[in-house]
Write a protein that holds these residues in place. Sequence first.
Motif, PDB file in Angstrom:
ATOM      1  N   ALA A  82       0.851  -1.075   0.084  1.00 35.52           N
ATOM      2  CA  ALA A  82      -0.091  -0.138  -0.013  1.00 35.52           C
ATOM      3  C   ALA A  82       0.905   1.070   0.123  1.00 35.52           C
ATOM      4  N   PHE A  83       0.460   2.202  -0.761  1.00 35.94           N
ATOM      5  CA  PHE A  83       1.250   3.540  -0.797  1.00 35.94           C
ATOM      6  C   PHE A  83       0.322   4.649  -0.643  1.00 35.94           C
ATOM      7  N   GLN A  84       0.814   5.633   0.179  1.00 32.91           N
ATOM      8  CA  GLN A  84       0.021   6.945   0.356  1.00 32.91           C
ATOM      9  C   GLN A  84       0.568   7.906  -0.929  1.00 32.91           C
ATOM     10  N   THR A  85      -0.102   7.677  -2.009  1.00 32.30           N
ATOM     11  CA  THR A  85       0.646   8.279  -3.355  1.00 32.30           C
ATOM     12  C   THR A  85       0.333   9.648  -3.274  1.00 32.30           C
ATOM     13  N   GLU A  86      -0.538  10.079  -3.080  1.00 31.96           N
ATOM     14  CA  GLU A  86      -1.045  11.724  -3.351  1.00 31.96           C
ATOM     15  C   GLU A  86      -0.104  12.491  -2.130  1.00 31.96           C
ATOM     16  N   ALA A  87       0.313  11.738  -1.052  1.00 32.24           N
ATOM     17  CA  ALA A  87       1.114  12.494   0.018  1.00 32.24           C
ATOM     18  C   ALA A  87       2.585  12.391  -0.450  1.00 32.24           C
ATOM     19  N   TYR A  88       2.978  11.361  -1.253  1.00 35.27           N
ATOM     20  CA  TYR A  88       4.247  11.220  -1.691  1.00 35.27           C
ATOM     21  C   TYR A  88       4.567  12.125  -2.835  1.00 35.27           C
ATOM     22  N   ALA A  89       3.374  12.375  -3.533  1.00 36.56           N
ATOM     23  CA  ALA A  89       3.667  13.223  -5.032  1.00 36.56           C
ATOM     24  C   ALA A  89       3.636  14.623  -4.412  1.00 36.56           C
ATOM     25  N   LYS A  90       3.007  14.875  -3.416  1.00 33.50           N
ATOM     26  CA  LYS A  90       3.172  16.315  -2.745  1.00 33.50           C
ATOM     27  C   LYS A  90       4.557  16.650  -2.367  1.00 33.50           C
ATOM     28  N   ASP A  91       5.072  15.555  -1.365  1.00 31.83           N
ATOM     29  CA  ASP A  91       6.283  15.832  -0.883  1.00 31.83           C
ATOM     30  C   ASP A  91       7.497  15.887  -2.123  1.00 31.83           C
ATOM     31  N   HIS A  92       7.233  15.123  -2.876  1.00 26.78           N
ATOM     32  CA  HIS A  92       8.343  15.171  -3.993  1.00 26.78           C
ATOM     33  C   HIS A  92       8.006  16.178  -5.248  1.00 26.78           C
ATOM     34  N   GLN A  93       6.808  16.769  -5.212  1.00 30.94           N
ATOM     35  CA  GLN A  93       6.444  17.743  -6.166  1.00 30.94           C
ATOM     36  C   GLN A  93       6.456  17.045  -7.514  1.00 30.94           C
ATOM     37  N   LEU A  94       5.708  16.096  -7.488  1.00 29.94           N
ATOM     38  CA  LEU A  94       5.393  15.008  -8.737  1.00 29.94           C
ATOM     39  C   LEU A  94       4.074  14.906  -8.967  1.00 29.94           C
ATOM     40  N   SER A  95       3.713  14.981 -10.093  1.00 25.87           N
ATOM     41  CA  SER A  95       2.058  14.563 -10.739  1.00 25.87           C
ATOM     42  C   SER A  95       1.880  13.331  -9.704  1.00 25.87           C
ATOM     43  N   THR A  96       0.655  13.063  -9.757  1.00 27.42           N
ATOM     44  CA  THR A  96       0.226  11.635  -9.169  1.00 27.42           C
ATOM     45  C   THR A  96       0.762  10.458  -9.883  1.00 27.42           C
ATOM     46  N   GLN A  97       0.543  10.548 -11.329  1.00 30.78           N
ATOM     47  CA  GLN A  97       1.003   9.445 -12.222  1.00 30.78           C
ATOM     48  C   GLN A  97       2.579   9.253 -12.172  1.00 30.78           C
ATOM     49  N   LEU A  98       3.276  10.195 -12.033  1.00 27.45           N
ATOM     50  CA  LEU A  98       4.658  10.101 -11.929  1.00 27.45           C
ATOM     51  C   LEU A  98       5.227   9.523 -10.615  1.00 27.45           C
ATOM     52  N   ALA A  99       4.417   9.982  -9.626  1.00 31.82           N
ATOM     53  CA  ALA A  99       4.624   9.576  -8.178  1.00 31.82           C
ATOM     54  C   ALA A  99       4.195   8.018  -8.102  1.00 31.82           C
ATOM     55  N   ALA A 100       3.263   7.580  -8.532  1.00 32.65           N
ATOM     56  CA  ALA A 100       2.759   6.224  -8.897  1.00 32.65           C
ATOM     57  C   ALA A 100       3.793   5.231  -9.294  1.00 32.65           C
ATOM     58  N   ARG A 101       4.410   5.917 -10.637  1.00 35.87           N
ATOM     59  CA  ARG A 101       5.457   5.117 -11.455  1.00 35.87           C
ATOM     60  C   ARG A 101       6.598   4.789 -10.557  1.00 35.87           C
ATOM     61  N   GLU A 102       7.085   5.829  -9.876  1.00 39.37           N
ATOM     62  CA  GLU A 102       8.340   5.832  -9.245  1.00 39.37           C
ATOM     63  C   GLU A 102       8.200   5.191  -7.930  1.00 39.37           C
ATOM     64  N   LEU A 103       7.007   4.979  -7.397  1.00 37.51           N
ATOM     65  CA  LEU A 103       6.722   4.091  -6.262  1.00 37.51           C
ATOM     66  C   LEU A 103       6.814   2.662  -6.617  1.00 37.51           C
ATOM     67  N   ARG A 104       6.057   2.174  -7.832  1.00 36.84           N
ATOM     68  CA  ARG A 104       5.844   1.002  -8.050  1.00 36.84           C
ATOM     69  C   ARG A 104       7.162   0.195  -8.594  1.00 36.84           C
ATOM     70  N   TYR A 105       7.736   1.250  -9.437  1.00 33.56           N
ATOM     71  CA  TYR A 105       8.956   0.534  -9.967  1.00 33.56           C
ATOM     72  C   TYR A 105      10.029   0.396  -9.008  1.00 33.56           C
ATOM     73  N   SER A 106      10.243   1.307  -7.862  1.00 33.50           N
ATOM     74  CA  SER A 106      11.036   1.054  -7.070  1.00 33.50           C
ATOM     75  C   SER A 106      11.080  -0.137  -6.138  1.00 33.50           C
TER      76      SER A 106
END
Length: 438
Positions: free
Chosen positions: A81-105
């Motif tokens: 499980a990921f808190q995607t929107e919070a991660y996107a905000k913290d890293h100044q990314l779009s939601t889609q890019l945040a999800a991509r970065e999280l999943r591939y990592s």
Amino acid sequence: MLQEFQQHINLKFPDITHGKSLLTISGGIDSVVLAHLCKQIGINFSLAHCNFHLRGEESNQDEVFVKNLAKQLEVEVFTQAFQTEAYAKDHQLSTQLAARELRYSWFYELAAVNNFDYILTAHHANDSLETYLINTIRGTGINGLTGIPERNDKIVRPLLVFSRNQIEAFAKQNEISWREDSSNASDKYVRNKIRHHVIPQLTEENPKFLQSFQQTQQYLKDTASLLEDYTTILFSRLVKEINGKYFLNVKDVKETPHTKAVLFQLLQSFGFTEWNDVYDLLAAQTGKKVFSKTHQLVKDREVLILSAIEKTKDQIITIENEQAHIQWDHKQISIENVSQMNGFGQNIAYLSAQKIKYPLTLRKWQAGDRFIPFGMKGTKKLSDFLKDEKLSPLEKENTWVLISDEKIAWVVGYRIDQRFKVEPHTTTILKLNITHEK
């Protein structure tokens, strides 16, 4: 389709049948069909599902579906499980890019910890077509037109030769159930607009549009490969490197056919965007300059001199213990011992604390450095690894490594060393987290 899939695997990816794969699955038709196909031809795989918590209860039901499918197929399943929107905000990314970065990592971490040889994704021919059209709309060079690669490092995409229609037909013929993502019906995203409106119109004009595109894309891939080889030859002939600066002989550049295109190929990695200004430097007076965010190009008599605007002074940082908070190169790195991996991203690494020896050293990479990229058995030159990652010269220049006991433990931001990976029996995990100064 099953027979075609078996033949495709035998022809293009025979090694998969002898290895251990991690199949990434959303619950949608593409990844579910890939799981069934792999099961039927005897591929050894486990499932990996990300819950991004972006669609409320629907996201939770996707996770339940995937777990039930794993039981049905009698395969192992991993969920995260990921808190995607919070991660996107913290890293100044779009939601889609945040999800991509999280999943591939996370996928790479799973592969390292559980010794998976391959990571399978369910991208298909229509996905590649959509990516091509998106890049065309936004503007791109030839590399942006070559679509999604069938293979990239540990990532393998065995469905790229199959269309969405073929996948849907197989699912219906075999009474396979799947989950529908409600967001796919929305035209909020550019990809969906292209899928729902642009491609149907193009297919109406040419019913074999997808097949024609696949043939065209293969030509583009061949051309891109040829251009890359040509650029390498040109760079060695036209550019000389002295003390970290690049010198381009103006006369030689002018005499090269397609001069403007050649300048673009030679200099695109350095962030320049005003290509008319760059081209005009060839005829400019001494002292004329063009800047990118990271580099400057200066006319000096009969040469153009390329150099970094601000080069971080090379330094070696010593880390005495796991409680350290280090500042370097406009970044901060925090280090702590944790009991489990929680939170993933390009700038987060997990190492086995038992294998770490202090003090640790943080430094720029050097010629001759070698390490064992996780998932591999033998050592690899770091220079070759960075080349395979297709890093620009500037990105290579700014690559750091974390050293433990004279061995590279982490190529910072890219890959940990196999010798320091977290294993099932690991009791204490060292978490390293990089944040950029605001």
